[in-house]
Design a protein around this motif. Structure first.
Motif, PDB file in Angstrom:
ATOM      1  N   UNK A 186      31.840  59.965  25.690  1.00 12.73           N
ATOM      2  CA  UNK A 186      30.608  59.178  25.703  1.00 12.73           C
ATOM      3  C   UNK A 186      30.928  57.718  25.982  1.00 12.73           C
ATOM      4  N   UNK A 187      30.120  57.100  26.847  1.00 17.24           N
ATOM      5  CA  UNK A 187      30.207  55.655  27.054  1.00 17.24           C
ATOM      6  C   UNK A 187      29.353  54.971  25.993  1.00 17.24           C
ATOM      7  N   UNK A 188      30.016  54.316  25.053  1.00 18.49           N
ATOM      8  CA  UNK A 188      29.321  53.688  23.931  1.00 18.49           C
ATOM      9  C   UNK A 188      28.832  52.282  24.255  1.00 18.49           C
ATOM     10  N   UNK A 189      27.910  51.828  23.436  1.00 16.00           N
ATOM     11  CA  UNK A 189      27.546  50.417  23.270  1.00 16.00           C
ATOM     12  C   UNK A 189      26.634  49.836  24.344  1.00 16.00           C
ATOM     13  N   UNK A 190      26.310  50.570  25.414  1.00 19.22           N
ATOM     14  CA  UNK A 190      25.506  50.010  26.511  1.00 19.22           C
ATOM     15  C   UNK A 190      26.194  48.802  27.151  1.00 19.22           C
ATOM     16  N   UNK A 191      27.501  48.800  27.128  1.00 18.06           N
ATOM     17  CA  UNK A 191      28.285  47.711  27.714  1.00 18.06           C
ATOM     18  C   UNK A 191      28.764  48.138  29.098  1.00 18.06           C
ATOM     19  N   UNK A 192      28.633  47.239  30.072  1.00 13.73           N
ATOM     20  CA  UNK A 192      29.089  47.561  31.422  1.00 13.73           C
ATOM     21  C   UNK A 192      29.132  46.295  32.267  1.00 13.73           C
ATOM     22  N   UNK A 195      35.689  37.901  42.718  1.00  8.18           N
ATOM     23  CA  UNK A 195      34.307  38.354  42.565  1.00  8.18           C
ATOM     24  C   UNK A 195      33.527  37.318  41.767  1.00  8.18           C
ATOM     25  N   UNK A 196      32.245  37.247  42.029  1.00  8.01           N
ATOM     26  CA  UNK A 196      31.372  36.446  41.185  1.00  8.01           C
ATOM     27  C   UNK A 196      30.927  37.298  40.006  1.00  8.01           C
ATOM     28  N   UNK A 197      31.385  36.968  38.813  1.00  3.69           N
ATOM     29  CA  UNK A 197      31.145  37.807  37.638  1.00  3.69           C
ATOM     30  C   UNK A 197      30.268  37.060  36.637  1.00  3.69           C
ATOM     31  N   UNK A 198      29.213  37.739  36.180  1.00  2.40           N
ATOM     32  CA  UNK A 198      28.265  37.153  35.233  1.00  2.40           C
ATOM     33  C   UNK A 198      27.971  38.199  34.158  1.00  2.40           C
ATOM     34  N   UNK A 199      28.586  38.032  32.997  1.00  2.00           N
ATOM     35  CA  UNK A 199      28.350  38.945  31.879  1.00  2.00           C
ATOM     36  C   UNK A 199      27.558  38.198  30.813  1.00  2.00           C
ATOM     37  N   UNK A 200      26.466  38.796  30.376  1.00  2.00           N
ATOM     38  CA  UNK A 200      25.633  38.190  29.346  1.00  2.00           C
ATOM     39  C   UNK A 200      25.949  38.844  28.000  1.00  2.00           C
ATOM     40  N   UNK A 201      26.231  38.003  27.023  1.00  2.00           N
ATOM     41  CA  UNK A 201      26.609  38.466  25.688  1.00  2.00           C
ATOM     42  C   UNK A 201      25.393  38.417  24.771  1.00  2.00           C
ATOM     43  N   UNK A 202      24.941  39.598  24.334  1.00  2.00           N
ATOM     44  CA  UNK A 202      23.746  39.678  23.493  1.00  2.00           C
ATOM     45  C   UNK A 202      24.024  39.109  22.103  1.00  2.00           C
ATOM     46  N   UNK A 203      23.188  38.169  21.685  1.00  2.26           N
ATOM     47  CA  UNK A 203      23.293  37.592  20.347  1.00  2.26           C
ATOM     48  C   UNK A 203      21.943  37.691  19.649  1.00  2.26           C
ATOM     49  N   UNK A 249      28.519  43.091  47.836  1.00  2.00           N
ATOM     50  CA  UNK A 249      29.781  43.605  47.334  1.00  2.00           C
ATOM     51  C   UNK A 249      30.578  42.635  46.472  1.00  2.00           C
ATOM     52  N   UNK A 250      30.155  41.393  46.324  1.00  2.00           N
ATOM     53  CA  UNK A 250      31.004  40.428  45.630  1.00  2.00           C
ATOM     54  C   UNK A 250      30.393  39.872  44.350  1.00  2.00           C
ATOM     55  N   UNK A 251      29.140  40.212  44.051  1.00  2.00           N
ATOM     56  CA  UNK A 251      28.485  39.718  42.839  1.00  2.00           C
ATOM     57  C   UNK A 251      28.385  40.850  41.822  1.00  2.00           C
ATOM     58  N   UNK A 252      28.843  40.572  40.606  1.00  2.00           N
ATOM     59  CA  UNK A 252      28.834  41.566  39.535  1.00  2.00           C
ATOM     60  C   UNK A 252      28.116  40.991  38.319  1.00  2.00           C
ATOM     61  N   UNK A 253      27.265  41.817  37.720  1.00  2.00           N
ATOM     62  CA  UNK A 253      26.543  41.425  36.515  1.00  2.00           C
ATOM     63  C   UNK A 253      26.789  42.463  35.428  1.00  2.00           C
ATOM     64  N   UNK A 254      26.724  42.000  34.173  1.00  2.00           N
ATOM     65  CA  UNK A 254      26.979  42.947  33.104  1.00  2.00           C
ATOM     66  C   UNK A 254      26.474  42.476  31.758  1.00  2.00           C
ATOM     67  N   UNK A 255      26.733  43.307  30.749  1.00  2.00           N
ATOM     68  CA  UNK A 255      26.240  43.095  29.398  1.00  2.00           C
ATOM     69  C   UNK A 255      27.354  43.372  28.401  1.00  2.00           C
ATOM     70  N   UNK A 256      27.439  42.532  27.376  1.00  2.00           N
ATOM     71  CA  UNK A 256      28.351  42.785  26.259  1.00  2.00           C
ATOM     72  C   UNK A 256      27.623  42.472  24.961  1.00  2.00           C
TER      73      UNK A 256
END
Length: 364
Positions: free
Chosen positions: A291-297, A130-138, A209-216
């Protein structure tokens, strides 16, 4: 093998989850109590067993009893060292840290046995990446980490609240393109999610179906491996969420500790006006304990776009109805609202979306 008796240091979600998992997986293990430094706002009982202050509890034990008692430290990792010092000072020297990775492993076993929340590890490794792109909030005021971590290639830092300061801590900033960076004082990491939605999910390119985006977060990231990325496409995973955390008596009571009555009423009103179908399901979801915490997905590109299109109009309406209104305050309350709404959205879609779960690693 004779098992030592156990006490759990902590009385919040991490500790409660650990208790429930151990009680289910190893029912012969006797758990005496939850321990806390001070009673404070903690309840007197958690999961039916007492919550006790450390000094008073240890004072009532003999040397032999202390030697036969193991303490499981189930708290955020940044306070574990201080807790260890307090335990040692009380003569309770047999203790072990339940790190975020150990907690995730424990909860994974527990959820698999109860068939509650499917771990991504339960899926066979696939063949199509999968193409995975997670952005890490700083944030420019984040304290430096005490350890050095090599971030996976799929995690990219993004500075949140960049419109509110001149200092730069990441190459990508949430004040570029279409953004709500100036709202970071209330939205917290959600200004990064808004930026992803408006500046990445609507961009042309590989779709479907192959591109995924997310937040941490700066200190919390989804614990994913290269093998996990090979599980996404072949098993048609729609979203990966952190293992949910349990709360007593339910998640509505938990969030009422963080939101004023007027703000909570604003949430209910906004959902009812904008998403009446979800409003009908809201009371039942609020009365459950997870509960799903942190707004992370991490979600498929189209799934995340649908979620953001649903989420942000509600948050904007909450700002209008809350007291005081959102633009007249700086208390991060919209970030807390986001956690509740994330739980509502994905619990509502638990049968229509394929949801997998992973640990959430805490960086120290």
């Amino acid at each position: 093998m004779l098992l030592m008796d156990l006490a759990i240091f902590g009385a919040q979600a991490i500790a409660l989850g650990a208790y429930e998992a151990i009680h289910h997986l190893c029912p012969e293990r006797k758990i005496h109590c939850f321990l806390v430094t001070e009673q404070g706002n903690n309840t007197e009982y958690c999961a039916g067993i007492p919550v006790l202050e450390l000094t008073a509890f240890s004072a009532g034990l003999s040397v032999s009893e202390k030697e036969q008692l193991q303490i499981l430290i189930a708290t955020p990792e940044d306070v574990m060292q201080a807790i260890e010092a307090s335990l040692d000072a009380c003569g309770l020297t047999c203790h072990v840290r339940l790190t975020s990775l150990r907690w995730a492993e424990l909860m994974g076993y527990y959820y698999v046995q109860n068939r509650l929340y499917m771990p991504i590890l339960a899926l066979p490794v696939g063949y199509h990446p999968a193409g995975v792109h997670i952005f890490q909030a700083r944030f420019h005021k984040d304290k430096p980490l005490s350890s050095t971590y090599d971030l996976p290639a799929w995690i990219t830092p993004i500075q949140v609240g960049a419109a509110l300061c001149e200092k730069r801590v990441a190459d990508i900033v949430d004040c570029s393109g279409e953004n709500i960076s100036e709202k970071n004082v209330n939205y917290s990491e959600l200004t990064a999610l808004y930026w992803i939605w408006k500046n990445r999910l609507s961009a042309s390119g590989t779709q479907g179906k192959t591109e995924y985006y997310g937040l941490s977060h700066y200190r919390r990231i989804l614990e994913l491996t290269e093998e996990d990325l090979l599980r996404l496409v072949d098993h048609q995973v729609d979203v990966v969420l952190p293992y949910p955390m349990p709360y007593e008596p339910d998640i509505e009571a938990h969030h009422r500790r963080y939101l004023k009555k007027e703000d909570w009423n604003a949430v209910l009103r906004a959902v009812l006006e904008l998403q009446p179908d979800y409003a009908d399901a809201f009371p039942g979801i609020l009365k459950q304990r997870f509960l799903y915490n942190y707004n992370i997905l991490l979600a498929r590109k189209d799934v995340l776009a649908d979620y953001c299109s649903w989420l942000f109009p509600i948050l904007e309406r909450v700002e209008q109805y809350s007291v005081p209104q959102g633009w007249n305050r700086k208390d991060r309350y919209i970030g807390y609202v986001g956690e509740t709404l994330e739980t509502l959205y994905f619990m509502y879609h638990k049968d229509s979306l394929r949801i997998a779960h992973a640990g959430c690693r805490f960086l120290t």
